[in-house]
Design a protein around this motif. Structure first.
Motif, short mmCIF file in Angstrom:
data_model
loop_
_atom_site.label_atom_id
_atom_site.label_comp_id
_atom_site.label_asym_id
_atom_site.label_seq_id
_atom_site.Cartn_x
_atom_site.Cartn_y
_atom_site.Cartn_z
N ARG A 36 -47.43 7.80 -11.21
CA ARG A 36 -47.05 9.16 -10.94
C ARG A 36 -46.12 9.06 -10.05
O ARG A 36 -46.46 9.11 -8.75
CB ARG A 36 -48.33 10.02 -10.89
CG ARG A 36 -49.37 9.83 -11.96
CD ARG A 36 -50.41 11.00 -11.79
NE ARG A 36 -49.81 12.21 -11.95
CZ ARG A 36 -49.66 13.19 -10.85
NH1 ARG A 36 -50.12 12.83 -9.81
NH2 ARG A 36 -49.10 14.32 -11.17
N GLY A 89 -45.43 9.17 -15.32
CA GLY A 89 -46.93 9.62 -15.23
C GLY A 89 -47.29 11.17 -15.31
O GLY A 89 -48.15 11.64 -14.74
N SER A 128 -45.20 13.51 -13.96
CA SER A 128 -44.71 13.96 -12.71
C SER A 128 -43.35 14.97 -13.21
O SER A 128 -42.69 14.49 -14.05
CB SER A 128 -44.39 13.11 -11.79
OG SER A 128 -45.63 12.56 -10.90
#
Length: 310
Positions: free
Chosen positions: A130, A188, A190
């Motif tokens: 992430r 991820g 983000s």
């Protein structure tokens, strides 16, 4: 793998928190996503991750400290409590080896370093990345008048998309426009990075910028300089009439108030300054030469008097 304590750079009495901090520091430096294509650093990251996996698990760490497990976390063949491995790992020969808890160390068995590092979380299949997307920067060339008056321009992005951006009036070379979320894609789940458009203002054939003022060097003819008159000159808003005073010299400067560039902060416009340059005809003119000779005989004057005598 080498001794996991040495890999992480901690002592054998290190607390769980110290181990976590040591790994976090290494992970930020060595993570492959931050060092793409570097096999050596990728190997170091794997080694650091394996060391952390071993030492962050309280049960594995106790077994490693007693000599039951090797540096890779595998059971040692022929291990016997109180044997040489036990003594080497800190336990008295023939006695119970001391683990982290025996030293009063607080160990959280559910602690996960990846939750604190760039949003990484360890799942069943290993780390799930992430990470916020990277920012990108573009250069955009803008004409002088477009930057002075404001305009819209189309920018091509790295993903093949195009985006119309507004260039505010008064934009200068080096100004940056931020396009939120138009950078590289996040991982991820983000957020995406941002795109920054750096402006480069092209020079103009005859306008120059000085802050929010506009400078114009304007040629005038000999008759206009001597007799005065009305001429047309360009401004950033279009052509306007300008009166040339009688007896204007090269270097004579006039100000056109409010004809400069908009100051985005004050919302006021600068001025335009017009500097005259007396310009003779491109070719020699016998009539002009004769007239000047006749005039000069009775109108001598010293234009270099200020230089004095050497």
């Amino acid at each position: 793998m080498a001794d996991p304590y040495k890999v992480l750079g901690v002592s054998r009495l290190a607390s769980a928190d110290e181990i976590k901090k040591a790994y976090r520091k290494l992970a930020k430096k060595l993570h492959p996503d931050l060092n793409p294509g570097d096999k050596k650093i990728e190997g170091q990251f794997k080694e650091a991750s394996a060391a952390y996996d071993l030492l962050s698990d309280p049960d594995k760490r106790r077994k490693f400290d007693r000599g039951e497990l090797d540096e890779n976390g595998n059971p040692r063949a022929g291990f016997q409590p109180g044997g040489p491995w036990s003594n080497a790992r800190g336990g008295a020969a023939g006695g119970k080896a001391k683990g982290p808890r025996d030293f009063g160390i607080d160990v959280d068995e559910n602690d996960d370093i990846f939750k604190d590092f760039f949003g990484f979380g360890r799942g069943r299949n290993g780390p799930n990345v992430r990470m916020r997307g990277a920012d990108v920067t573009y250069r955009l060339d803008v004409d002088f008048l477009e930057a002075a008056k404001g305009t819209k321009k189309r920018v091509g992005l790295t993903d093949g998309k195009t985006l119309d951006v507004t260039i505010p009036a008064g934009t200068e070379t080096g100004s940056q426009l931020r396009l939120k979320g138009q950078g590289m894609a996040g991982q991820g789940g983000s957020a995406n990075g941002d795109a920054f458009v750096e402006i480069a203002v092209k020079p103009h054939p005859y306008f120059e910028r000085d802050g929010f003022d506009v400078l114009l060097e304007c040629p005038i003819t000999l008759p206009e300089a001597v007799l005065g008159g009305t001429i047309e000159i360009p401004t950033i808003d279009g052509r306007v009439a300008l009166k040339v005073p009688i007896g204007s010299n090269s270097g004579t400067q006039l100000r056109l108030k409010g004809k400069g560039i908009l100051n985005p902060k004050t919302k006021n416009r600068g001025d335009q300054y017009v500097r005259f340059v007396v310009t003779l005809p491109p070719k020699s003119d016998p009539d002009l030469e004769a007239a000047i000779k006749t005039w000069a005989k009775s109108h001598d004057y010293d234009v270099r008097k200020k230089f004095g005598e050497e």
